[in-house]
Design a protein around this motif. Structure first.
Motif, PDB file in Angstrom:
ATOM      1  N   LYS A   1       0.820  -1.213   0.000  1.00  0.00           N
ATOM      2  CA  LYS A   1       0.000   0.000   0.000  1.00  0.00           C
ATOM      3  C   LYS A   1       0.852   1.260   0.000  1.00  0.00           C
ATOM      4  CE  LYS A   1      -3.766  -2.243   2.546  1.00  0.00           C
ATOM      5  NZ  LYS A   1      -4.591  -2.209   3.784  1.00  0.00           N
ATOM      6  N   LEU A   2       2.162   1.074   0.040  1.00  0.00           N
ATOM      7  CA  LEU A   2       3.095   2.194   0.046  1.00  0.00           C
ATOM      8  C   LEU A   2       4.246   1.814  -0.884  1.00  0.00           C
ATOM      9  CD1 LEU A   2       3.358   4.916   1.595  1.00  0.00           C
ATOM     10  CD2 LEU A   2       4.892   3.739   3.175  1.00  0.00           C
TER      11      LEU A   2
ATOM     12  N   ARG B   1      10.580  13.301   6.281  1.00  0.00           N
ATOM     13  CA  ARG B   1       9.754  14.489   6.086  1.00  0.00           C
ATOM     14  C   ARG B   1       8.675  14.202   5.047  1.00  0.00           C
ATOM     15  NH1 ARG B   1      12.997  19.841   4.816  1.00  0.00           N
ATOM     16  NH2 ARG B   1      13.929  19.149   6.787  1.00  0.00           N
ATOM     17  N   GLN B   2       7.503  14.744   5.310  1.00  0.00           N
ATOM     18  CA  GLN B   2       6.423  14.656   4.331  1.00  0.00           C
ATOM     19  C   GLN B   2       6.489  15.895   3.442  1.00  0.00           C
ATOM     20  OE1 GLN B   2       3.330  13.948   7.398  1.00  0.00           O
ATOM     21  NE2 GLN B   2       2.903  12.025   6.321  1.00  0.00           N
TER      22      GLN B   2
ATOM     23  N   GLN C   1       3.638  16.624  -8.339  1.00  0.00           N
ATOM     24  CA  GLN C   1       2.244  16.747  -7.892  1.00  0.00           C
ATOM     25  C   GLN C   1       1.864  15.651  -6.903  1.00  0.00           C
ATOM     26  OE1 GLN C   1       0.956  16.371 -11.998  1.00  0.00           O
ATOM     27  NE2 GLN C   1      -0.138  14.472 -11.513  1.00  0.00           N
ATOM     28  N   THR C   2       2.887  14.938  -6.364  1.00  0.00           N
ATOM     29  CA  THR C   2       2.629  13.752  -5.554  1.00  0.00           C
ATOM     30  C   THR C   2       2.984  13.986  -4.090  1.00  0.00           C
ATOM     31  OG1 THR C   2       3.192  12.380  -7.471  1.00  0.00           O
ATOM     32  CG2 THR C   2       3.099  11.290  -5.339  1.00  0.00           C
ATOM     33  N   ALA C   3       2.045  13.653  -3.216  1.00  0.00           N
ATOM     34  CA  ALA C   3       2.302  13.701  -1.780  1.00  0.00           C
ATOM     35  C   ALA C   3       3.185  12.520  -1.391  1.00  0.00           C
ATOM     36  CB  ALA C   3       0.986  13.650  -1.011  1.00  0.00           C
ATOM     37  N   CYS C   4       4.301  12.796  -0.729  1.00  0.00           N
ATOM     38  CA  CYS C   4       5.296  11.757  -0.438  1.00  0.00           C
ATOM     39  C   CYS C   4       5.813  11.882   0.987  1.00  0.00           C
ATOM     40  CB  CYS C   4       6.493  11.873  -1.392  1.00  0.00           C
ATOM     41  SG  CYS C   4       6.112  11.741  -3.145  1.00  0.00           S
TER      42      CYS C   4
ATOM     43  N   GLY D   1      21.580   9.561  -0.494  1.00  0.00           N
ATOM     44  CA  GLY D   1      20.382   9.030  -1.110  1.00  0.00           C
ATOM     45  C   GLY D   1      19.130   9.257  -0.296  1.00  0.00           C
ATOM     46  N   TYR D   2      17.998   8.987  -0.937  1.00  0.00           N
ATOM     47  CA  TYR D   2      16.678   9.225  -0.347  1.00  0.00           C
ATOM     48  C   TYR D   2      15.756   8.078  -0.737  1.00  0.00           C
ATOM     49  CZ  TYR D   2      18.587  13.982  -0.396  1.00  0.00           C
ATOM     50  OH  TYR D   2      19.400  15.084  -0.255  1.00  0.00           O
ATOM     51  N   GLU D   3      14.892   7.704   0.201  1.00  0.00           N
ATOM     52  CA  GLU D   3      13.783   6.807  -0.104  1.00  0.00           C
ATOM     53  C   GLU D   3      12.515   7.648  -0.130  1.00  0.00           C
ATOM     54  OE1 GLU D   3      13.947   3.783   2.870  1.00  0.00           O
ATOM     55  OE2 GLU D   3      15.749   2.840   2.019  1.00  0.00           O
ATOM     56  N   ILE D   4      11.783   7.579  -1.230  1.00  0.00           N
ATOM     57  CA  ILE D   4      10.620   8.439  -1.456  1.00  0.00           C
ATOM     58  C   ILE D   4       9.395   7.537  -1.576  1.00  0.00           C
ATOM     59  CG2 ILE D   4       9.630  10.206  -2.943  1.00  0.00           C
ATOM     60  CD1 ILE D   4      12.491  10.723  -3.983  1.00  0.00           C
ATOM     61  N   TYR D   5       8.466   7.662  -0.637  1.00  0.00           N
ATOM     62  CA  TYR D   5       7.301   6.787  -0.579  1.00  0.00           C
ATOM     63  C   TYR D   5       6.035   7.548  -0.951  1.00  0.00           C
ATOM     64  CZ  TYR D   5      10.368   3.585   1.930  1.00  0.00           C
ATOM     65  OH  TYR D   5      11.405   2.750   2.279  1.00  0.00           O
ATOM     66  N   CYS D   6       5.129   6.846  -1.650  1.00  0.00           N
ATOM     67  CA  CYS D   6       3.855   7.453  -2.026  1.00  0.00           C
ATOM     68  C   CYS D   6       2.799   6.367  -2.158  1.00  0.00           C
ATOM     69  CB  CYS D   6       3.998   8.207  -3.362  1.00  0.00           C
ATOM     70  SG  CYS D   6       4.290   7.116  -4.771  1.00  0.00           S
TER      71      CYS D   6
END
Length: 796
Positions: A573-574, A604-605, A610-613, A625-630
């Motif tokens: 779901k993520l 951080r949110q 255009q995507t909430a992450c 690096g970064y992990e970006i979840y949506c």
């Protein structure tokens, strides 16, 4: 018959009898077994009765060794004969890859204490003269191989269990299993109802049907299996000792002496699933009609390998069903989410594995955990996504590959693709070469230009070597992107979420907007998980860990859940992406107005495009690096933003093969390699993440531990093959450790291995030898990461 008991074992085959015996051995005497007919009435009675230790999983091999050694103990305890024939056995290799596999297995056996050896054609001819060695390179000889009497062995287990206080009721048909509100069970039979705390499904051929009584799907399927017993064979009659077993993988056959003749069985390619719509309750002590046409090609090959067979008459044909799981290993342990219900099913090799299965399940029930890692047979290794439509083709595939070469990089194709993310078609267009984990398609690498679109299975560096090197170079020099779909993810919420996490996790639970890394321990101090915890607010946390372990982890969480805490598995779901490399920060800045000045381990949110992450400043590549979840519904929009904005920066795709190379540069361990329930936090260095000034599960055991071994890193002078796992480590000429994993660091051009060695030897510069495919390769212990040693790039 009792109407109340602590444990009801359903099924009177060798596995059910073993479970019952081991429960009494560990002190639970108020236990009983129910069998609808006579003991051994399922697949046990018509089994060939062979046993061996060879298994690609070292823990399964060790449990098979335990099973074999247990039989003499049973005979001494009960005074009954198991009909033991310890004749030894040879597994033949007719090509280099198959020989490499046997050599690799022999290497593992060195530190397991198994006395196997590699032998050549001349020795094969002396040990097993019935075999034609034309075209044979060599073989693995195991003195423990043998066979026994299936009925006598099962009845010995049963007698030993009765001696320990167990009750066995035959001709007692279970018709329902109903759970009460307090989690206990009513087992309804044609002789009355029994109230019990625990139910063990050891139903064998009927395990699917028994599980369905409790609303559970057991991913199992029976397969037809056939073996032939010959009349007297002169070469056997004339011997003064029993002929050893011969496994001929090229011919998909196993052979042993039976009386004055031979018994040969086949795992033929034109195999056939049995009882597709369910095992009839009326099926019992009977066989299937003979079908020699199905094994015609196998017989023809066997006549060439064992010429004496062609001259022997057929005494009998045994054609009966056996039950398999999709990967061929048993299904053992507590069913996730179902209190008091245990599985002991799918034990195809019952006389090799039955004792070990019984011991592990009994330990799990009585002591709360097993003495060794049983992930390979944990029933929770298959999630709630699995269906009969997936199980059946995977079982057929496993049956057909029963004697095939098992490569460390092989991806089996049956029933795939099964589960995919929104990125599947996009990644395919970009050249993705797919692997899979826990039913999910995962890109191993992305083929560009004339790079191979299929990774050839190999024990050596594969044909994907150059493609992976290109991905690593691109990331280290600019920025790379991959999906984060193959992380297990959990949302923990509630007013007591922090307190609960403090108890479940051994490490520090982060403040709002921060991330922490923490081990999760069992009461005995063994590793249960390796987690990243991010705190979104005071009552909401996201946990990430191994995708393939999500069912095991959720089962553990629910077993220890507190009031005021909700736990949700959000693995699917993520979703989102990981970006890493020296230009990763530049890419994030181009995609968001929320700022990209995240410190290392910040969470951080923010809105990207255009995507909430949710963005976590962390990377398994060891780089910036970064992990970006949506939300997966937004993932393609997020991809478009990142991919478009990243092109001027040199953004490129990378897959799992690159990740597993990149992690080596910073000495990052991996779940089920460096970190597993076989190891403790102190042994693996995970104790540096423990917060000792709080109470948590496993604290007492972790504090008391005095580890004798330590996880270390080696630079290896390899040739064309790198460490994969379990290669022995020689110190001063003797085996004193073993490798947990390894590979090739494309960034540095070095072969790297992780391993466990005696703690008093674990110092920088230690010179060792590591056996890789039969070659002794020099290696040196190193302590400083070979990339970004001071962490400036990772944390900067």
């Amino acid at each position: 018959m009792k109407t109340s008991t602590r444990v009801v074992v359903i099924g009177g085959g060798v596995v059910g009898a073993s479970v019952l015996y081991h429960l009494t051995k560990l002190g639970w005497s108020d236990v009983m077994l129910l069998e609808r007919a006579e003991l051994t009435s399922g697949s046990t009675w018509h089994a060939a009765g062979g046993f061996h230790t060879l298994n690609g999983d070292t823990n399964m091999a060790a449990l098979q060794g335990y099973t074999i050694k247990l039989y003499k103990e049973l005979e001494e305890l009960t005074g009954m004969s198991c009909g033991l024939h310890h004749v030894g056995g040879v597994t033949l290799a007719d090509n280099k890859d198959r020989f490499d596999m046997l050599v690799a297995e022999r290497a593992k056996h060195r530190y397991m204490g198994l006395e196997t050896e590699i032998i050549g054609p001349d020795e094969i001819a002396m040990i097993a003269p019935i075999a034609n060695t034309d075209g044979i390179i060599g073989a693995l000889y195991d003195p423990l191989d043998g066979h026994l009497d299936p009925s006598g062995t099962t009845h010995a287990y049963a007698k030993a269990a009765r001696m320990g206080g167990a009750e066995i009721v035959t001709h007692c048909m279970v018709t329902a299993t109903t759970q009460r509100g307090d989690g206990t069970w009513d087992v309804v039979t044609d002789k009355g109802t029994i109230h019990t705390e625990h139910v063990v499904n050891a139903g064998g051929l009927w395990a699917r049907e028994v599980a369905a009584m409790a609303g559970i799907y057991a991913p199992l399927h029976p397969m037809e299996h056939q073996y032939i017993v010959t009349d007297d064979v002169p070469e056997i009659v004339e011997r003064d000792s029993e002929h050893p077993h011969v496994m001929d993988p090229a011919g998909e056959s196993y052979l042993r002496q039976e009386g004055r003749g031979l018994c040969i069985g086949f795992y033929e390619q034109p195999c056939r699933p049995w009882a597709v719509d369910g095992t009839p309750w009326s099926f019992g002590a009977e066989l299937l009609p003979n079908d020699l046409d199905k094994i015609e090609d196998s017989i023809e090959f066997a006549y060439k390998r064992f010429p004496a067979l062609a001259r022997a008459g057929v005494k009998s044909v045994v054609h009966g069903p056996f039950t398999f799981a999709p990967d061929g290993n048993p299904l053992v342990g507590p069913i996730p989410g179902v209190q008091g219900y245990w599985s002991a099913c799918g034990v195809m090799a019952g006389f090799s594995q039955g004792g070990g299965v019984g011991l592990m399940l009994a330990q799990w029930m009585v002591e709360g955990e097993c003495e060794r890692d049983v992930t390979a047979m944990d029933v929770a290794r298959f999630g709630n996504w699995i269906t009969p439509g997936y199980t059946r083709p995977k079982v057929v595939e496993n049956y057909q590959k029963r004697f095939s070469i098992a490569y460390p990089n092989e991806e089996l194709p049956a029933a795939r693709p099964h589960r995919t993310t929104p990125m599947y078609d996009i990644f395919t267009e970009h050249g993705a070469v797919w692997g899979h984990q826990y039913g999910l398609e995962v890109p191993n690498y992305f083929a560009q230009g004339d790079e191979p679109t299929f990774e050839a299975p190999s024990f050596r560096r594969s044909n994907a070597f150059a493609a992976v090197a290109r991905e690593v170079k691109s990331l280290r020099n600019a920025v790379g992107i991959t999906e984060v779909h193959n992380f297990g993810k959990f949302r923990v919420k509630g007013t007591r979420a922090r307190q609960w996490l403090d108890r479940i996790m051994a490490g520090r639970i982060p403040k709002v907007g921060r991330i922490s890394l923490t081990p999760m321990l069992s009461p005995k101090g063994k590793l249960m998980g390796d987690f990243t915890v991010s705190c979104l607010n005071e009552t909401t946390f996201i946990l990430t860990a191994s995708y393939g372990a999500q069912a095991q982890h959720l089962r553990w969480f629910l077993m220890h859940q507190d009031d005021g805490v909700t736990i949700e598995n959000i693995s699917d779901k993520l979703n989102g992406f990981s970006i890493a490399g020296p230009r990763a920060r530049d890419l994030l800045k181009r995609c968001t107005r929320d700022g990209a000045n995240l410190a290392f381990l910040d969470a951080r949110q923010m809105t990207i495009g255009q995507t909430a992450c949710t963005v976590n400043r962390v990377s398994y590549t060891g780089d910036l690096g970064y992990e970006i979840y949506c939300d997966p519904m937004d993932q393609r929009a997020l991809w478009t933003t990142l991919w478009t904005e990243g092109q001027p920066l040199g953004l490129s795709l990378f897959g799992m093969r690159a990740i597993m190379s990149l992690r080596l540069d910073r000495f990052f361990g991996s779940w089920m390699r460096e970190f597993s329930p076989d190891y403790t936090a102190a042994e693996t260095g995970m104790d540096r993440f423990i917060k000792w000034d709080k109470d948590f599960i496993g604290k007492e055991a972790a504090q008391a531990e005095q580890p004798t071994r330590q996880l270390v890193t080696f630079e290896v002078d390899a040739i064309d093959a790198d460490v994969t796992a379990y290669e022995p480590i020689f110190i001063d000429g003797t085996v004193q450790g073993f490798c947990t994993s390894g590979g090739f660091s494309h960034h540095t051009g070095k072969s790297i291995a992780f391993g466990l060695v005696p703690k008093d030897q674990a110092h920088a510069g230690l010179k060792v030898e590591i056996e890789i495919l039969g070659n002794m390769r020099p290696a040196t212990l190193i302590t400083d990461p070979i990339f970004d040693a001071d962490g400036a790039r990772l944390r900067g």
